[in-house]
Design an enzyme around this catalytic site. Structure first.
Site, mmCIF file in Angstrom:
data_model
loop_
_atom_site.group_PDB
_atom_site.id
_atom_site.type_symbol
_atom_site.label_atom_id
_atom_site.label_comp_id
_atom_site.label_asym_id
_atom_site.label_seq_id
_atom_site.Cartn_x
_atom_site.Cartn_y
_atom_site.Cartn_z
ATOM 1 N N HIS A 83 0.833 -1.207 0.000
ATOM 2 C CA HIS A 83 0.000 0.000 0.000
ATOM 3 C C HIS A 83 0.863 1.251 0.000
ATOM 4 O O HIS A 83 1.870 1.324 0.701
ATOM 5 C CB HIS A 83 -0.905 0.033 1.232
ATOM 6 C CG HIS A 83 -1.825 1.215 1.246
ATOM 7 N ND1 HIS A 83 -3.040 1.212 0.598
ATOM 8 C CD2 HIS A 83 -1.696 2.449 1.797
ATOM 9 C CE1 HIS A 83 -3.626 2.392 0.768
ATOM 10 N NE2 HIS A 83 -2.835 3.156 1.471
ATOM 11 N N ASP A 162 -14.683 2.059 6.165
ATOM 12 C CA ASP A 162 -13.602 2.843 5.575
ATOM 13 C C ASP A 162 -14.025 3.426 4.236
ATOM 14 O O ASP A 162 -13.674 4.559 3.911
ATOM 15 C CB ASP A 162 -12.352 1.991 5.399
ATOM 16 C CG ASP A 162 -11.223 2.785 4.778
ATOM 17 O OD1 ASP A 162 -10.843 3.817 5.356
ATOM 18 O OD2 ASP A 162 -10.743 2.406 3.701
ATOM 19 N N ARG A 169 -13.832 12.027 3.655
ATOM 20 C CA ARG A 169 -12.595 12.740 3.955
ATOM 21 C C ARG A 169 -12.056 13.456 2.731
ATOM 22 O O ARG A 169 -11.484 14.552 2.825
ATOM 23 C CB ARG A 169 -11.534 11.764 4.478
ATOM 24 C CG ARG A 169 -11.788 11.265 5.890
ATOM 25 C CD ARG A 169 -10.877 10.099 6.242
ATOM 26 N NE ARG A 169 -9.480 10.444 6.068
ATOM 27 C CZ ARG A 169 -8.541 9.601 5.649
ATOM 28 N NH1 ARG A 169 -8.863 8.363 5.303
ATOM 29 N NH2 ARG A 169 -7.292 9.996 5.534
ATOM 30 N N SER A 184 -7.364 3.983 8.120
ATOM 31 C CA SER A 184 -7.891 3.682 6.790
ATOM 32 C C SER A 184 -7.034 2.628 6.094
ATOM 33 O O SER A 184 -7.543 1.635 5.567
ATOM 34 C CB SER A 184 -7.942 4.956 5.943
ATOM 35 O OG SER A 184 -8.346 4.672 4.622
ATOM 36 N N LYS A 188 -8.101 -1.792 5.809
ATOM 37 C CA LYS A 188 -8.173 -2.495 4.521
ATOM 38 C C LYS A 188 -7.176 -3.629 4.454
ATOM 39 O O LYS A 188 -7.472 -4.718 3.969
ATOM 40 C CB LYS A 188 -7.922 -1.514 3.365
ATOM 41 C CG LYS A 188 -9.020 -0.498 3.132
ATOM 42 C CD LYS A 188 -8.862 0.197 1.809
ATOM 43 C CE LYS A 188 -7.683 1.141 1.750
ATOM 44 N NZ LYS A 188 -7.929 2.401 2.460
#
Length: 443
Positions: A83, A162, A169, A184, A188
């Site tokens: 990520h 999320d 957001r 967040s 995930k």
């Protein structure tokens, strides 16, 4: 239980929530019992007052538990998830996912859409005609078992809390908050079920964490949350002082990722992709050293095996064969060149302004639910350190209207900083965070 109004008041005053309060908040927002305007107020209070580590961990786990947690033990490959915390011209996920799968890893990834001026992997992939980014659990597992690679967006079943908060957001100026980013990302990652998690934490004026100190703190939070949940986690800090690649915009970045997978493309982007992929293989125990991993990965790029893995992945999720027919990617109605007003060395290309200009062109969202122009964006024609002549092309802009083109050009005037002397060079990898803390990259 306290009311949502009281929770907003407490957080505005800098008070910490209990684990039960955080769980209640997440459950009720997910189930539409808390309206967006109250959640927006709470998010802004968090941005101002922050959250403790225990609050952040509670928020992460509550968001993870808001839907299904995937069980992927039957895949038969080491499972890796990667990520990025968000940057400009950052196409690393599109390169790393097929590259790692080609190396024999299982890549189980849940991705998000763009936030603010940064691009999102789901938006980029949805620029490919027919590509489906929403997979049911059975589809996700089947693709992992068949080809070692599956990517899905948040859905009503996987981390839905999320998904709702992420979209809110993006349009309420509550993106750049350490606890909200950490929760967040990790909700995930944990819900997607991968054993090994590599985090690419961006640092600089084109990232949400603009200083190394803030990036290290975010990395420490995420690594600690992941380790506490029984996962193998490492964070690598990479520079976002300038755009990583040359292409900024959804379809444009897909095209650039394909160039990297062909063994070509911008050198900095290729090098960062190879470094992150090597870190992932070492993290999963698939390579003993980075040198060993580097050789293996470079061969997969140069041989075309990683490119074929990308092609099969896109086809398996319903996408068109853009490798055979790249013209299937959407193309903007208008293209214009941005020319240099004078000669000089490119001292800096300010990533944040580039990202904001891409939003003005239509590549990013200005309000919740806005439809993107997937063909919009820009392609840089120079990099930091290049010498450009007056009148030389700095970038090519892609947009649907002359109005958007003019607005972006006005913004881009300040993005390119030219000088009479070459700039100093800075490393793209600043260091990493693991269970033992932060380690600076050797110079």
């Amino acid at each position: 239980m306290k009311s949502m109004t009281q929770l907003i008041t407490d957080k505005k005053a800098g008070l910490a929530h209990t684990e039960e309060e955080v769980q209640w908040l997440v459950e009720n927002y997910t189930n539409d019992h808390i309206p967006d305007y109250q959640m927006s107020a709470w998010l802004m209070a968090v941005c101002w007052q922050g959250m403790t580590f225990d609050e952040t961990k509670a928020l992460t786990l509550a968001m993870m538990r808001s839907g299904t947690c995937l069980q992927l033990h039957s895949v038969g490959r080491p499972l890796i998830d990667k990520h990025s915390t968000g940057g400009v011209a950052d196409t690393t996920t599109l390169v790393l996912a097929p590259l790692l799968a080609a190396a024999g890893a299982g890549v189980a990834k849940m991705s998000g859409r763009g936030l603010g001026f940064t691009g999102g992997t789901i938006d980029k992939l949805e620029s490919i005609p027919g590509f489906s980014a929403t997979l049911q659990e059975e589809q996700f597992l089947a693709l992992l078992q068949k080809q070692g690679l599956a990517l899905t967006a948040q859905s009503a079943s996987i981390a839905p809390a999320d998904g709702k908060m992420y979209a809110l957001r993006d349009v309420t100026a509550t993106v750049d908050s350490l606890p909200l980013i950490a929760a967040s990302v990790m909700s995930k990652k944990l819900a997607a079920g991968a054993e090994h998690i590599l985090l690419d934490v961006k640092v600089g004026q084109g990232a949400f964490m603009q200083t190394k100190e803030a990036a290290v703190e975010l990395a420490r939070y995420m690594v600690a949350i992941g380790l506490g949940a029984g996962r193998n986690v490492k964070a690598v800090l990479t520079s976002m002082e300038q755009p990583l690649g040359l292409a900024v915009g959804n379809a444009l970045e897909v095209a650039e990722a394909i160039e990297i997978l062909r063994g070509r493309g911008p050198l900095r982007l290729r090098q960062v992709c190879l470094r992150l992929a090597a870190e992932a293989l070492c993290l999963a125990g698939m390579a003993k050293t980075q040198d060993e991993a580097d050789l293996q990965l470079a061969a997969l790029l140069d041989s075309g095996k990683a490119l074929e893995c990308f092609r099969q992945w896109i086809l398996s999720q319903g996408g068109a064969d853009i490798i055979a027919t790249p013209t299937l990617l959407p193309r903007a109605a208008l293209e214009e060149e941005l020319l240099s007003p004078y000669s000089g060395y490119v001292q800096q290309i300010q990533a944040r302004i580039i990202g904001e200009a891409s939003v003005a062109l239509g590549a990013g969202r200005r309000y919740k639910g806005e439809t993107l122009d997937l063909a919009a964006g820009l392609v840089l024609a120079c990099e930091q350190g290049d010498f450009v002549q007056k009148g030389q092309k700095l970038a090519t802009l892609h947009a649907a209207s002359a109005e958007k083109m003019a607005a972006a050009k006005k913004m881009l005037v300040a993005a390119f900083v030219l000088s009479e002397t070459p700039p100093l060079s800075y490393p793209d990898v600043l260091g990493w965070v693991d269970a033992d803390g932060f380690h600076a990259e050797a110079e």
